[in-house]
Design an enzyme around this catalytic site. Sequence first.
Site, PDB file in Angstrom:
ATOM      1  N   SER A 119      -4.479   2.928  -0.808  1.00  0.00           N
ATOM      2  CA  SER A 119      -5.894   3.298  -0.913  1.00  0.00           C
ATOM      3  C   SER A 119      -6.161   4.635  -0.245  1.00  0.00           C
ATOM      4  CB  SER A 119      -6.779   2.269  -0.201  1.00  0.00           C
ATOM      5  OG  SER A 119      -6.502   0.988  -0.641  1.00  0.00           O
ATOM      6  N   GLU A 152      -7.003   4.554 -10.853  1.00  0.00           N
ATOM      7  CA  GLU A 152      -6.933   5.994 -10.607  1.00  0.00           C
ATOM      8  C   GLU A 152      -5.458   6.412 -10.619  1.00  0.00           C
ATOM      9  OE1 GLU A 152     -10.726   6.968  -7.766  1.00  0.00           O
ATOM     10  OE2 GLU A 152      -9.055   5.965  -6.774  1.00  0.00           O
TER      11      GLU A 152
HETATM   12  N1  NAD Z   1      -7.299  -5.256  -1.018  1.00  0.00           N
HETATM   13  C1  NAD Z   1      -7.896  -4.330  -1.769  1.00  0.00           C
HETATM   14  O1  NAD Z   1      -9.064  -4.466  -2.174  1.00  0.00           O
HETATM   15  C2  NAD Z   1      -7.131  -3.090  -2.169  1.00  0.00           C
HETATM   16  C3  NAD Z   1      -7.637  -2.278  -3.200  1.00  0.00           C
HETATM   17  C4  NAD Z   1      -6.906  -1.160  -3.605  1.00  0.00           C
HETATM   18  C5  NAD Z   1      -5.709  -0.861  -2.971  1.00  0.00           C
HETATM   19  N2  NAD Z   1      -5.239  -1.663  -1.969  1.00  0.00           N
HETATM   20  C6  NAD Z   1      -3.946  -1.314  -1.369  1.00  0.00           C
HETATM   21  O2  NAD Z   1      -2.946  -2.155  -1.919  1.00  0.00           O
HETATM   22  C7  NAD Z   1      -1.922  -2.389  -0.949  1.00  0.00           C
HETATM   23  C8  NAD Z   1      -1.734  -3.888  -0.756  1.00  0.00           C
HETATM   24  O3  NAD Z   1      -2.948  -4.456  -0.324  1.00  0.00           O
HETATM   25  P1  NAD Z   1      -3.255  -6.019  -0.430  1.00  0.00           P
HETATM   26  O4  NAD Z   1      -4.719  -6.160  -0.227  1.00  0.00           O
HETATM   27  O5  NAD Z   1      -2.606  -6.593  -1.636  1.00  0.00           O
HETATM   28  O6  NAD Z   1      -2.491  -6.547   0.884  1.00  0.00           O
HETATM   29  P2  NAD Z   1      -1.948  -8.026   1.180  1.00  0.00           P
HETATM   30  O7  NAD Z   1      -1.853  -8.120   2.658  1.00  0.00           O
HETATM   31  O8  NAD Z   1      -2.707  -9.048   0.406  1.00  0.00           O
HETATM   32  O9  NAD Z   1      -0.457  -8.004   0.578  1.00  0.00           O
HETATM   33  C9  NAD Z   1       0.566  -7.189   1.078  1.00  0.00           C
HETATM   34  C10 NAD Z   1       1.876  -7.913   0.803  1.00  0.00           C
HETATM   35  O10 NAD Z   1       2.938  -6.997   1.066  1.00  0.00           O
HETATM   36  C11 NAD Z   1       3.979  -7.753   1.635  1.00  0.00           C
HETATM   37  N3  NAD Z   1       4.895  -6.838   2.336  1.00  0.00           N
HETATM   38  C12 NAD Z   1       4.716  -6.228   3.519  1.00  0.00           C
HETATM   39  N4  NAD Z   1       5.798  -5.472   3.816  1.00  0.00           N
HETATM   40  C13 NAD Z   1       6.663  -5.622   2.793  1.00  0.00           C
HETATM   41  C14 NAD Z   1       7.952  -5.093   2.513  1.00  0.00           C
HETATM   42  N5  NAD Z   1       8.546  -4.259   3.355  1.00  0.00           N
HETATM   43  N6  NAD Z   1       8.556  -5.457   1.357  1.00  0.00           N
HETATM   44  C15 NAD Z   1       7.927  -6.309   0.505  1.00  0.00           C
HETATM   45  N7  NAD Z   1       6.702  -6.821   0.707  1.00  0.00           N
HETATM   46  C16 NAD Z   1       6.092  -6.492   1.848  1.00  0.00           C
HETATM   47  C17 NAD Z   1       3.291  -8.729   2.552  1.00  0.00           C
HETATM   48  O11 NAD Z   1       4.145  -9.816   2.884  1.00  0.00           O
HETATM   49  C18 NAD Z   1       2.090  -9.126   1.710  1.00  0.00           C
HETATM   50  O12 NAD Z   1       2.356 -10.269   0.908  1.00  0.00           O
HETATM   51  C19 NAD Z   1      -2.336  -1.629   0.307  1.00  0.00           C
HETATM   52  O13 NAD Z   1      -1.740  -0.358   0.293  1.00  0.00           O
HETATM   53  C20 NAD Z   1      -3.840  -1.503   0.142  1.00  0.00           C
HETATM   54  O14 NAD Z   1      -4.382  -0.402   0.826  1.00  0.00           O
HETATM   55  C21 NAD Z   1      -5.907  -2.780  -1.565  1.00  0.00           C
END
Ligand code: NAD
Length: 294
Positions: A119, A152
């Site tokens: 993000s 995006e």
């Molecule tokens: N939550 C939102 O609304 C949103 C929106 C857009 C972008 N994002 C971005 O998307 C990404 C993920 O966010 P999320 O909300 O899904 O987080 P989340 O915490 O739900 O999921 C992250 C997952 O990544 C896994 N993980 C961590 N380290 C790892 C590794 N080394 N190898 C494999 N898996 C690993 C974790 O175990 C977890 O299951 C982030 O960069 C976040 O900024 C989130």
Amino acid sequence: MEIKKVFVVGSGLMGSGIAQVTAFAGYQVKMHDVDEERTAKGMEAIRSSLGKFLSKEKITQEQHDAALANLATTTDLKEASDCDLVVEAVFEDLEVKRQVFAQLDEICPPHTILATNTSAIPISSIAAATKRPDKVVGTHFFSPVPLMRLCEIIRGLQTSEETMDVAEKWAQSVGKETVRVLKDHAGFIANRLYLPMGMEAARMLEAGVATPEDIDKAMRLGYNLPMGPLELADMTGIDVLMNACLAIYNDTGDPKYYPPPLVRRMVAAGLLGRKTGRGYYDYSSGKQESYWKL
Ligand SMILES: NC(=O)c1ccc[n+]([C@@H]2O[C@H](COP(=O)([O-])OP(=O)(O)OC[C@H]3O[C@@H](n4cnc5c(N)ncnc54)[C@H](O)[C@@H]3O)[C@@H](O)[C@H]2O)c1
């Protein structure tokens, strides 16, 4: 270049959503996480989401079954070795992402495109962990991925035009509308505009200018937004917004992203929004209710 096999790193909220829409669109998808408990949780989220689409008759039984048949899970990153596209959705932490990208760079064949769903972290900083910065691109989806229409496509300093084209076509093929972000600027397009609005709404509340209800109503009725900034903050998570703002502030030094004291106090107090039962509104009854006193 044709994308056939897609590997998704991270089976959390975003990774499972990205895996779901990609499998639904007919690609072979492997979804990865650090342990089987987490990949199972991701699969459960996908089954539940597809089940809802099916029960509402938005998809057919055949589409539902085909999407699940296209999905596999793994805890071994080396299984990315036959993929054309990897989409990373791990924690929002530069070091974690850099480690994942450095490993993927070793594992994947030279043609593989490495996309990140970050993000707020600069694409160019993640790309620097690889020897293929021309093949690293931002694909920023919105939550919940199966419902939100935007992705995006972000160009890092060294991302090639071909990589932008392939990422854009893939995102469109999984049902998204795309916009191109031509400079690797913090917040990209949507968050760069939305986050300052969320912070300004909090500053207005802090100054006692209006109640949360009236701030949200003004933006819903005055600008025809489906949700006001404060109710949307409660849905997203006030901690998530604060951290995104701090990341942009740290990158740019722009004070409009600096979270005001009210936001910092709410996060410290655990008033994070829907997920903790209270934020700018109270959700303890299961409905959004007013409680804020000015
Ligand atoms: N939550 C939102 O609304 C949103 C929106 C857009 C972008 N994002 C971005 O998307 C990404 C993920 O966010 P999320 O909300 O899904 O987080 P989340 O915490 O739900 O999921 C992250 C997952 O990544 C896994 N993980 C961590 N380290 C790892 C590794 N080394 N190898 C494999 N898996 C690993 C974790 O175990 C977890 O299951 C982030 O960069 C976040 O900024 C989130």
